[in-house]
Design a protein around this motif. Structure first.
Motif, PDB file in Angstrom:
ATOM      1  N   UNK A  79       0.851  -1.190   0.000  1.00  0.00           N
ATOM      2  CA  UNK A  79       0.000   0.000   0.000  1.00  0.00           C
ATOM      3  C   UNK A  79       0.887   1.240   0.000  1.00  0.00           C
ATOM      4  N   UNK A  80       0.769   2.049  -1.009  1.00  0.00           N
ATOM      5  CA  UNK A  80       1.698   3.144  -1.255  1.00  0.00           C
ATOM      6  C   UNK A  80       1.663   4.195  -0.146  1.00  0.00           C
ATOM      7  N   UNK A  81       0.470   4.515   0.380  1.00  0.00           N
ATOM      8  CA  UNK A  81       0.333   5.638   1.318  1.00  0.00           C
ATOM      9  C   UNK A  81       0.169   5.167   2.771  1.00  0.00           C
ATOM     10  N   UNK A  82       0.648   3.977   3.088  1.00  0.00           N
ATOM     11  CA  UNK A  82       0.410   3.459   4.439  1.00  0.00           C
ATOM     12  C   UNK A  82       1.144   4.270   5.505  1.00  0.00           C
ATOM     13  N   UNK A  83       2.313   4.805   5.207  1.00  0.00           N
ATOM     14  CA  UNK A  83       3.023   5.617   6.193  1.00  0.00           C
ATOM     15  C   UNK A  83       2.281   6.922   6.469  1.00  0.00           C
ATOM     16  N   UNK A  84       1.703   7.503   5.427  1.00  0.00           N
ATOM     17  CA  UNK A  84       0.966   8.747   5.593  1.00  0.00           C
ATOM     18  C   UNK A  84      -0.256   8.541   6.480  1.00  0.00           C
ATOM     19  N   UNK A  85      -1.049   7.497   6.204  1.00  0.00           N
ATOM     20  CA  UNK A  85      -2.255   7.262   6.988  1.00  0.00           C
ATOM     21  C   UNK A  85      -1.928   6.758   8.394  1.00  0.00           C
ATOM     22  N   UNK A  86      -0.800   6.088   8.554  1.00  0.00           N
ATOM     23  CA  UNK A  86      -0.356   5.711   9.898  1.00  0.00           C
ATOM     24  C   UNK A  86       0.006   6.947  10.706  1.00  0.00           C
ATOM     25  N   UNK A  87       0.666   7.901  10.067  1.00  0.00           N
ATOM     26  CA  UNK A  87       1.015   9.149  10.747  1.00  0.00           C
ATOM     27  C   UNK A  87      -0.240   9.943  11.119  1.00  0.00           C
ATOM     28  N   UNK A  88      -1.228   9.953  10.237  1.00  0.00           N
ATOM     29  CA  UNK A  88      -2.467  10.684  10.528  1.00  0.00           C
ATOM     30  C   UNK A  88      -3.152  10.096  11.758  1.00  0.00           C
TER      31      UNK A  88
END
Length: 317
Positions: free
Chosen positions: A125-134
Motif C-alpha cells: 500500500x503506497x500511502x500506508x506511512x501517511x495514513x499511519x502518521x495521521x
C-alpha cells in the motif's frame, strides 16, 4: 510334530503386549508454589472489593454506619434495591439506551478500525506511512473539548441525538495500531498472493479470508469498544439534556449526586427526618452492582479470543 511347529510359529507371530508406561508425575517446584500464591493474592485483590460492594448493597444503612463495609453483611436488607426500584422506569429506559449504544457502537467501531488498519498492514500500500502518521498524530494532539462541542452541536447538529453517544468513539487511533500489528503478525503474505493468483479481488480477500483469520484481534478490539461505550458518562454530560436519552452510567451518576446533595443539605433544610430511611451508602453500592454485572456476564464470551489476540505474535516462525 506339525502341531507343535504351528504353535511355535503362532507364538512367534503374535507381538508381545507391553504394559502401558506409567506417567511420571510432575514434581511441584518451590518456584511454582510461590507463583501460584502470587496469582492467588492478585485474584483476591481483584475479587474482594467487588464482594465488599456486593455485600454492602445488601446491608442495612444502620449496620453500615455502625460496622462499616463488609463482604458478608452484618444485617441483611433489600432497602437499597427497593429504593432504586422506585425509579425503575428511568433505569430500564437507561438500560435500553446503553444496550443499543453499546451494540451499535461496538459493531461500527470494530468495522471502521478493522477496515482502516488492514491497508496499513499491507506493505504494497503506497500511502500506508501517511495514513499511519495521521492516526498516530491524533493520539498526540486534538482540537479540545470546546472545538469538539462546537463541531458536534453547531455543524453536525447531534445534540440530544442518540448518535452523539456513538460517533465520537467509533474511531480510535490506538485500536488501529493494535489491529495493524495483529494483521502484520497473523496474516501470511503467501495467502494473499495465492488468493490473487486464483482471481480474488481485494474485497473478496478481506471479507472471505482475512476476517476469518482475524477473529482474535477483532474480538479484542470489540471488547475494548464495548467497555468504552458501556462505561461512558462524559458524552451524555456534554450533549444530552433530555432525561429520556440518558444512558445508564450517567443516570446512575446523577442519582448518586442527588443522594449526596440531599444528604449534605438535609441539616440546613431541616429535613433530616425525611432522609432517615434513605439507604444512602447502600444505594451507591447497589447502583455499582447494577452497572457492573451485565459487563461481567459479557466478558466470558470474549475471553477465549481476547487472550489469543493479546498473545498473538509472541511465538514467531
Amino acid at each position: 510334530m506339525k502341531k507343535q511347529e504351528i504353535n511355535i510359529i503362532d507364538s512367534i507371530k503374535q507381538p508381545e503386549v507391553k504394559a502401558p508406561a506409567k506417567k511420571k508425575r510432575r514434581k511441584i517446584k518451590v518456584s511454582d508454589i510461590i507463583l501460584y500464591f502470587i496469582f492467588f493474592l492478585i485474584v483476591v485483590a481483584c475479587v474482594y472489593p467487588l464482594l465488599v460492594v456486593l455485600g454492602a448493597s445488601f446491608t442495612s444503612e444502620s449496620a453500615i454506619s455502625e460496622f462499616g463495609f463488609h463482604a458478608i453483611p452484618k444485617e441483611w436488607s433489600l432497602d437499597a434495591y427497593r429504593y432504586i426500584i422506585t425509579s425503575k422506569e428511568m433505569i430500564l429506559r437507561a438500560y435500553g439506551v446503553t444496550i443499543f449504544v453499546t451494540i451499535v457502537g461496538t459493531l461500527m467501531s470494530t468495522l471502521v478500525v478493522a477496515l482502516y488498519a488492514y491497508p496499513l498492514s499491507r506493505k504494497d500500500f503506497k500511502y500506508r506511512k501517511l495514513f499511519t502518521f495521521i492516526a498516530f498524530f491524533t493520539m498526540l494532539f486534538s482540537g479540545g473539548t470546546v472545538a469538539g462541542y462546537m463541531v458536534t452541536t453547531g455543524i453536525l447538529n447531534l445534540k440530544n441525538s442518540i448518535w452523539v453517544l456513538i460517533f465520537p468513539y467509533v474511531m480510535n487511533a490506538w485500536h488501529v495500531i493494535v489491529m495493524r500489528s495483529f494483521y502484520s503478525m497473523s496474516i501470511p503474505t503467501a495467502i494473499i498472493e495465492a488468493a490473487k493468483i486464483d482471481g480474488a479481488n481485494e474485497y473478496q480477500i478481506y471479507f472471505k479470508i482475512v476476517l476469518h483469520i482475524s477473529l482474535p484481534g477483532l474480538a479484542t478490539i470489540a471488547l475494548f469498544a464495548t467497555l468504552t461505550y458501556w462505561n461512558d458518562w462524559w458524552l451524555p454530560l456534554l450533549y444530552i439534556t433530555e432525561p429520556q436519552k440518558y444512558n445508564l452510567q450517567y443516570l446512575l451518576q446523577s442519582m448518586i449526586s442527588n443522594i449526596q446533595n440531599l444528604t449534605e443539605n438535609s441539616a440546613q433544610m431541616g429535613s433530616a427526618n425525611l432522609l432517615a430511611n434513605v439507604p444512602k451508602e447502600g444505594a451507591r453500592m447497589a447502583l455499582c452492582i447494577i452497572a457492573t454485572l451485565p459487563i461481567l456476564f459479557v466478558y466470558p464470551f470474549f475471553q477465549k479470543y481476547f487472550i489469543q489476540g493479546l498473545t498473538v505474535g509472541s511465538v514467531k516462525e
